[in-house]
Design a protein around this motif. Structure first.
Motif, short mmCIF file in Angstrom:
data_model
loop_
_atom_site.label_atom_id
_atom_site.label_comp_id
_atom_site.label_asym_id
_atom_site.label_seq_id
_atom_site.Cartn_x
_atom_site.Cartn_y
_atom_site.Cartn_z
N ILE A 83 -34.28 -4.22 26.08
CA ILE A 83 -34.33 -5.13 24.93
C ILE A 83 -34.78 -4.36 23.83
O ILE A 83 -34.27 -4.72 22.77
N ALA A 84 -35.68 -3.41 23.85
CA ALA A 84 -36.26 -2.73 22.71
C ALA A 84 -35.19 -1.93 22.19
O ALA A 84 -34.73 -1.86 20.94
N TYR A 85 -34.10 -1.30 22.88
CA TYR A 85 -33.06 -0.55 22.71
C TYR A 85 -32.23 -1.39 21.44
O TYR A 85 -31.85 -1.08 20.57
N ARG A 86 -31.61 -2.73 22.31
CA ARG A 86 -31.01 -3.53 21.70
C ARG A 86 -31.42 -3.85 20.39
O ARG A 86 -30.67 -4.04 19.11
N VAL A 87 -32.65 -4.70 20.23
CA VAL A 87 -33.28 -4.68 19.05
C VAL A 87 -33.30 -3.63 17.78
O VAL A 87 -32.93 -4.14 16.80
N GLN A 88 -33.69 -2.77 18.32
CA GLN A 88 -33.48 -1.43 17.46
C GLN A 88 -32.23 -1.03 16.82
O GLN A 88 -31.82 -0.91 15.71
N ARG A 89 -31.25 -1.22 17.84
CA ARG A 89 -29.79 -1.08 17.28
C ARG A 89 -29.50 -2.24 16.24
O ARG A 89 -28.86 -1.74 15.30
N LEU A 90 -29.63 -3.36 16.60
CA LEU A 90 -29.27 -4.44 15.80
C LEU A 90 -30.10 -4.34 14.23
O LEU A 90 -29.54 -4.50 13.33
N LEU A 91 -31.27 -3.80 14.22
CA LEU A 91 -32.14 -3.56 12.94
C LEU A 91 -31.41 -2.25 12.21
O LEU A 91 -31.12 -2.32 11.13
N GLN A 92 -31.02 -1.34 12.95
CA GLN A 92 -30.39 -0.20 12.30
C GLN A 92 -28.92 -0.72 11.53
O GLN A 92 -28.60 -0.42 10.54
N LEU A 93 -28.22 -1.62 12.77
CA LEU A 93 -27.01 -2.09 11.97
C LEU A 93 -27.15 -2.94 10.75
O LEU A 93 -26.48 -3.02 9.87
N ARG A 94 -28.15 -3.78 10.89
CA ARG A 94 -28.65 -4.58 9.69
C ARG A 94 -29.09 -3.85 8.41
O ARG A 94 -28.63 -4.00 7.36
N GLU A 95 -29.72 -2.82 8.89
CA GLU A 95 -30.34 -1.81 7.53
C GLU A 95 -29.01 -1.19 6.95
O GLU A 95 -28.99 -1.11 5.77
N HIS A 96 -28.06 -0.68 7.93
CA HIS A 96 -26.82 0.02 7.57
C HIS A 96 -26.13 -1.11 6.53
O HIS A 96 -25.64 -0.66 5.65
N ALA A 97 -25.90 -2.30 6.81
CA ALA A 97 -24.99 -3.31 6.10
C ALA A 97 -25.72 -3.58 4.92
O ALA A 97 -25.14 -3.55 3.67
N VAL A 98 -27.24 -3.57 4.83
CA VAL A 98 -27.81 -3.89 3.46
C VAL A 98 -27.67 -2.67 2.59
O VAL A 98 -27.44 -2.92 1.55
N GLU A 99 -27.57 -1.27 3.02
CA GLU A 99 -27.59 -0.02 2.35
C GLU A 99 -26.10 -0.48 1.63
O GLU A 99 -25.83 0.06 0.48
N LEU A 100 -25.03 -0.61 2.43
CA LEU A 100 -23.68 -0.98 2.07
C LEU A 100 -23.78 -1.87 0.79
O LEU A 100 -22.90 -1.47 -0.17
N GLU A 101 -24.13 -2.82 1.17
CA GLU A 101 -24.23 -4.00 -0.01
C GLU A 101 -24.82 -3.60 -1.20
O GLU A 101 -24.64 -4.02 -2.17
N ARG A 102 -26.03 -2.77 -1.09
CA ARG A 102 -26.74 -2.18 -2.25
C ARG A 102 -25.83 -1.39 -3.00
O ARG A 102 -26.00 -1.34 -4.30
N ALA A 103 -25.33 -0.50 -2.29
CA ALA A 103 -24.53 0.65 -3.11
C ALA A 103 -23.38 -0.22 -3.66
O ALA A 103 -22.97 0.21 -4.78
N ARG A 104 -22.72 -1.25 -3.03
CA ARG A 104 -21.59 -2.03 -3.70
C ARG A 104 -22.08 -2.55 -4.84
O ARG A 104 -21.47 -2.64 -5.84
N LEU A 105 -23.27 -3.27 -4.78
CA LEU A 105 -23.87 -3.74 -5.89
C LEU A 105 -24.20 -2.95 -7.08
O LEU A 105 -23.89 -3.20 -8.30
N ALA A 106 -24.85 -1.80 -6.69
CA ALA A 106 -24.84 -0.78 -7.82
C ALA A 106 -23.64 -0.22 -8.61
O ALA A 106 -23.65 -0.04 -9.73
N ASP A 107 -22.55 -0.07 -7.47
CA ASP A 107 -21.20 0.34 -8.20
C ASP A 107 -20.91 -0.78 -9.18
O ASP A 107 -20.32 -0.59 -10.02
N PHE A 108 -20.91 -1.88 -8.97
CA PHE A 108 -20.36 -3.14 -9.55
C PHE A 108 -21.23 -3.23 -10.91
O PHE A 108 -20.67 -3.39 -11.93
N LEU A 109 -22.37 -3.03 -10.64
CA LEU A 109 -23.25 -3.19 -12.20
C LEU A 109 -23.12 -1.72 -12.92
O LEU A 109 -23.06 -2.14 -14.16
N SER A 110 -22.78 -0.63 -12.38
CA SER A 110 -22.46 0.46 -13.14
C SER A 110 -21.19 0.31 -13.92
O SER A 110 -21.03 0.78 -14.93
N ALA A 111 -20.18 -0.27 -13.23
CA ALA A 111 -19.07 -0.72 -13.55
C ALA A 111 -19.01 -1.67 -15.08
O ALA A 111 -18.51 -1.53 -16.17
N ILE A 112 -19.80 -2.73 -14.94
CA ILE A 112 -20.23 -3.61 -15.75
C ILE A 112 -20.96 -2.93 -17.18
O ILE A 112 -20.80 -3.16 -18.23
#
Length: 443
Positions: A83-112
């Protein structure tokens, strides 16, 4: 049941669920009454207690980690570790997705941010949520300090305030802005989300200035041509309706010829200006000697002045063997315009000084200094506009079309140079043409 069977039962009971252990223990008690059976039951109970304690401890470790998931997950065996491993894996995937969205938002704002058009976001109460650098420059805002401020408290231009309060955003609005120099903005507002607004701004100052110049140009051309046409029409009517003596007839024909020549000069200047504006920059491959050009300018200047002005034409000694890469007809036209203006606007007896010199950075400069009445500072920035005259009546009386300095500016700019005017009332004026170093050489 022997002791080996009893310990086997204990080991099995430690691996199975609580319900299975209870069922097994009940079955054993119901069928066996011997000591080994009692020992087996005690063993099952002990295993159950141990298993429960271990599971509770593992669950507590997992719960503590879940309360602070930034820390390293505990090393737990059995299903709790999974259970701990699965939860950690889900948290890492969520954090990775959040970082990708932050990078996309930063690129979008930089373009503006790099867009010349401004973008500003307003919440449902018309408070500024975000503003780009271009929009901040357009409206005179601070991108950090003015966040969460009501936009109409900071931008009080009446046209914008009325446009925002009306709520009809199907069309944009054109607003004059006075944040620094006079400028014009085209503003569009779009709704999105739950009462949110997107404000788009575009600097249309140059477009407005070009439209204004176009309107002035059409009006001025119409006026300049209408005047000689009116004179010609009047003289033609006079000659057709009144008996004239030979002397009167010759006088009328002379005036008509003068007006016709004025229209021809105006049309010729308009065609020259149109040709220069529509032509690419000439290649620096055809070289002309400066001393020969200056000799022609000297002859033209003295012919126009007819001895009415003290004239000086000077070439710096080191520049006598200088050559320039220009279109001969255009450059002679520019130099000739400055010389003829000097003669036209300089009173008799006042000096005219024409000079050619090399500058320290390798450029060359042609200048004409007159002894005229000078030009007021407010007129100097507009001298190169078509038909603009600091003294319109005087210019027409002296035969000017109002296009000479505009032609000069476009000729110089087409050759990569600069046109400058310095003047002071009562002290005369100096008009200077500079050529870049790539179009100048000493031979």
């Amino acid at each position: 049941m022997d002791s080996n069977q009893s310990w086997l039962l204990v080991r099995v009971s430690s691996r199975i669920g609580y319900a299975s252990v209870g069922s097994l223990a009940g079955w054993v008690v119901g069928h066996y009454t011997s000591f080994p059976v009692t020992l087996a039951v005690v063993g099952c109970a002990a295993a159950l207690i141990i298993q429960s304690t271990v599971d509770t401890w593992r669950g507590q470790l997992l719960l503590e980690w879940l309360r602070a998931p930034d820390m390293t997950p505990p090393s737990i065996s059995s299903i709790w570790g999974e259970i701990a491993y699965r939860v950690q894996r889900l948290l890492q995937l969520r954090e990775h997705a959040v970082e990708l969205e932050r990078a996309r938002l930063a690129d979008f704002l930089s373009a503006i941010e790099v867009s010349p058009n401004g973008v500003m976001l307003l919440d449902a109460a018309d408070h500024i949520s975000w503003v780009s650098a271009s929009a901040a420059n357009h409206f005179g805002l601070d991108p950090q300090r003015d966040l969460q401020q009501r936009v109409t408290n900071l931008i009080r231009q009446p046209a914008f305030v009325q446009y925002l309060s009306a709520g009809d955003f199907r069309d944009g609005v054109k607003c004059p802005m006075t944040t620094g120099a006079q400028s014009w903005l085209q503003i569009h507002i779009k709704r999105y989300g739950d009462g949110l607004k997107l404000v788009l701004s575009q600097d249309i100052t140059e477009r407005e200035r070009a439209d204004h110049m176009r309107r002035d140009f059409v009006a001025n051309v119409s006026h300049e041509i209408r005047t000689p046409l009116t004179v010609l029409s009047g003289f033609i009517e006079t000659m057709g309706s009144l008996p004239l003596t030979e002397i009167e007839r010759q006088r009328v024909i002379g005036l008509m010829s003068q007006q016709a020549e004025r229209m021809q000069t105006l049309v010729a200047d308009l065609l020259t200006l149109a040709q220069i504006e529509g032509s690419p920059s000439p290649a620096p491959d055809r070289w002309l000697r400066v001393d020969e050009l200056m000799q022609r300018i000297d002859n033209d200047l003295r012919g126009l002045s007819r001895g009415r002005h003290p004239v000086t034409v000077t070439i710096d000694s080191q520049d006598k063997c200088c050559e320039i890469a220009v279109v001969e007809s255009e450059w002679l036209s520019a130099m000739g315009n400055l010389v003829s203006n000097a003669v036209r606007y300089t009173p008799d007896g006042q000096p005219i000084d024409v000079r050619w010199q090399m500058l320290r950075d390798g450029r060359a400069e042609f200048s004409v200094k007159d002894g005229g009445v000078g030009i007021a500072s407010e007129h100097i920035p507009r001298l190169t506009e078509r038909f603009y005259r600091a003294d319109s009546s005087r210019s027409r009386n002296t035969g000017g079309t109002g296009l000479g300095l505009s032609i000069v500016k476009h000729v110089v700019q087409r050759h990569g140079g600069d046109f400058k005017v310095s003047s002071e009332l009562g002290r005369g004026s100096t008009f200077s043409l500079t050529l870049p170093a790539v179009r100048v050489r000493l031979v």
